[in-house]
Write an enzyme that holds these catalytic residues in place. Structure first.
Site, PDB file in Angstrom:
ATOM      1  N   ASP A 117       7.269  10.637  11.523  1.00  0.00           N
ATOM      2  CA  ASP A 117       6.282   9.972  10.713  1.00  0.00           C
ATOM      3  C   ASP A 117       5.531   8.917  11.637  1.00  0.00           C
ATOM      4  O   ASP A 117       6.208   8.570  12.588  1.00  0.00           O
ATOM      5  CB  ASP A 117       6.801   8.875   9.597  1.00  0.00           C
TER       6      ASP A 117
ATOM      7  N   LYS B 194       1.728   9.308   7.191  1.00  0.00           N
ATOM      8  CA  LYS B 194       0.735   8.315   7.076  1.00  0.00           C
ATOM      9  C   LYS B 194       0.772   7.035   8.322  1.00  0.00           C
ATOM     10  O   LYS B 194       1.669   6.480   8.701  1.00  0.00           O
ATOM     11  CB  LYS B 194       0.648   7.580   5.732  1.00  0.00           C
TER      12      LYS B 194
ATOM     13  N   MET C 245       6.786   1.509  -2.852  1.00  0.00           N
ATOM     14  CA  MET C 245       5.264   2.126  -2.761  1.00  0.00           C
ATOM     15  C   MET C 245       4.731   1.373  -3.997  1.00  0.00           C
ATOM     16  O   MET C 245       3.940   2.019  -4.899  1.00  0.00           O
ATOM     17  CB  MET C 245       5.309   3.704  -3.145  1.00  0.00           C
TER      18      MET C 245
HETATM   19  C1  LIG Z   1       7.384   6.771   0.996  1.00  0.00           C
HETATM   20  S1  LIG Z   1       8.588   5.558   0.873  1.00  0.00           S
HETATM   21  C2  LIG Z   1       9.601   5.920   2.071  1.00  0.00           C
HETATM   22  C3  LIG Z   1      10.804   5.242   1.737  1.00  0.00           C
HETATM   23  C4  LIG Z   1      12.030   5.251   2.948  1.00  0.00           C
HETATM   24  N1  LIG Z   1      12.533   6.780   2.824  1.00  0.00           N
HETATM   25  C5  LIG Z   1      13.181   4.418   2.894  1.00  0.00           C
HETATM   26  O1  LIG Z   1      14.176   4.892   2.650  1.00  0.00           O
HETATM   27  O2  LIG Z   1      12.851   3.338   3.293  1.00  0.00           O
HETATM   28  C6  LIG Z   1       7.603   4.009   1.528  1.00  0.00           C
HETATM   29  C7  LIG Z   1       7.782   2.951   1.018  1.00  0.00           C
HETATM   30  O3  LIG Z   1       8.972   2.281   1.368  1.00  0.00           O
HETATM   31  C8  LIG Z   1       8.995   0.933   1.729  1.00  0.00           C
HETATM   32  N2  LIG Z   1       9.294   0.746   3.093  1.00  0.00           N
HETATM   33  C9  LIG Z   1       9.418   1.699   4.184  1.00  0.00           C
HETATM   34  N3  LIG Z   1       9.644   0.758   5.363  1.00  0.00           N
HETATM   35  C10 LIG Z   1       9.177  -0.317   4.864  1.00  0.00           C
HETATM   36  C11 LIG Z   1       9.581  -1.559   5.765  1.00  0.00           C
HETATM   37  N4  LIG Z   1       9.810  -1.409   7.046  1.00  0.00           N
HETATM   38  N5  LIG Z   1       9.093  -2.831   5.062  1.00  0.00           N
HETATM   39  C12 LIG Z   1       8.761  -2.845   3.850  1.00  0.00           C
HETATM   40  N6  LIG Z   1       8.720  -1.773   3.058  1.00  0.00           N
HETATM   41  C13 LIG Z   1       8.943  -0.681   3.593  1.00  0.00           C
HETATM   42  C14 LIG Z   1       7.427   0.639   1.080  1.00  0.00           C
HETATM   43  O4  LIG Z   1       7.486   0.279  -0.419  1.00  0.00           O
HETATM   44  C15 LIG Z   1       6.653   1.742   1.296  1.00  0.00           C
HETATM   45  O5  LIG Z   1       5.640   1.814   0.313  1.00  0.00           O
END
Ligand SMILES: C[S@@+](CC[C@H](N)C(=O)[O-])C[C@H]1O[C@@H](n2cnc3c(N)ncnc32)[C@H](O)[C@@H]1O
Length: 264
Positions: free
Chosen positions: A37, A59, A173
């Site tokens: 990613d 993305k 998200m």
């Molecule tokens: C498609 S989901 C993937 C989640 C990922 N698989 C996880 O376990 O954290 C993407 C969402 O995860 C959250 N996210 C992922 N990494 C983040 C970070 N470093 N800081 C804040 N939010 C995060 C946000 O809400 C983002 O829109």
């Protein structure tokens, strides 16, 4: 004919490379190809040996994401060459990460898949902000929910079930739909004063946060200005978050009334 390679679906954690598991680091070191990613930090992708291929997908602002079907096909094709493929995904591959879809396609193609868990954003936030998600005086449980449905489908969640003041809600998200989410939770019975914390880029040097309430979060300019990715935490545990870096210092400087509540 060369035997098929394997695909390791590896969780890269929320951002800080120190939060990788040992197994994740070992798989990356061993990979012939890393399909990652775009949000996965370079420091993690660069653990791969110099001769390994690196293929960015997914993305990042300003880039067109590679469609999921194309990613699935790419993983199958690469594994069929006999390569050890590491599919590197943010957080944990099985938490809102479409890792299960990729694993299913690979298994149907007869390719061995291994899943290496990662620290999900919610756990990164809990540790980074000093905010235990199930602190017993505040919450009897925690729920991870999506703030965005497949293909922009309407957000039909179990609002009555979610509106429980004794449960911490972590919304992934949620940035685009937080106004609707807050309104639905209030309509289902949660107090407008229930604290909400938004944290951006958690566990990275650019981590920023802001606190608000269910009644204000939808129109809160400080929260709207947080750069993605943003995670939302709703519940009493927000009060436990340690005072940290104020979000957007320029907002505090030029419009202090907007920055009110920007500290946890
Ligand atoms: C498609 S989901 C993937 C989640 C990922 N698989 C996880 O376990 O954290 C993407 C969402 O995860 C959250 N996210 C992922 N990494 C983040 C970070 N470093 N800081 C804040 N939010 C995060 C946000 O809400 C983002 O829109």
């Amino acid at each position: 004919m060369k035997p098929f390679g394997t695909v390791s679906l590896v969780g890269a954690g929320p951002g800080d490379p120190e939060l990788l598991t040992l197994r994740a680091a070992r798989r990356i070191l061993d990979a012939d190809v890393v399909v990652h990613d775009r949000l996965v930090p370079t420091a993690i992708v660069d653990l791969a040996r110099p001769g390994a291929r690196r293929i960015p997908v997914g993305k990042r602002a300003g880039f067109h994401p590679v469609p999921q079907d194309d990613i699935n096909a790419l993983l199958v094709d690469l594994a069929m060459t006999g390569a050890h493929v590491v599919r590197l995904k943010g957080g944990d591959p099985f938490i809102f990460g479409r890792g299960s879809e990729e694993a299913a396609v690979l298994r149907r193609a007869g390719i061995a898949v291994e899943v290496v868990p990662g620290i999900t954003a919610a756990q990164g936030a809990a540790a980074s902000l000093g905010m235990p998600l199930t602190e017993r005086d505040c919450a009897t449980g925690v729920r991870y929910v999506t703030g965005h449905r497949k293909g922009d489908a309407p957000l039909e969640l179990d609002w009555d079930g979610l509106a429980d003041p004794d449960t911490t809600l972590v919304v992934y998200m949620g940035a685009a739909n937080m106004a609707e989410i807050a309104a639905r939770l209030i309509a289902a019975g949660l107090s407008r004063d229930m604290p909400v914390l938004a944290v951006s880029k958690v566990t990275t040097p650019d981590e920023a946060r802001a606190t608000s309430s269910l009644g204000r979060v939808g129109a809160d300019p400080v929260i709207r200005a947080l750069p993605s990715p943003v995670l939302f935490v709703v519940g009493r545990v927000v009060a436990l978050a340690e005072a940290g870096q104020a979000v957007l210092p320029e907002v505090a400087l030029h419009a202090p009334h907007l920055a009110e509540g920007a500290h946890a």
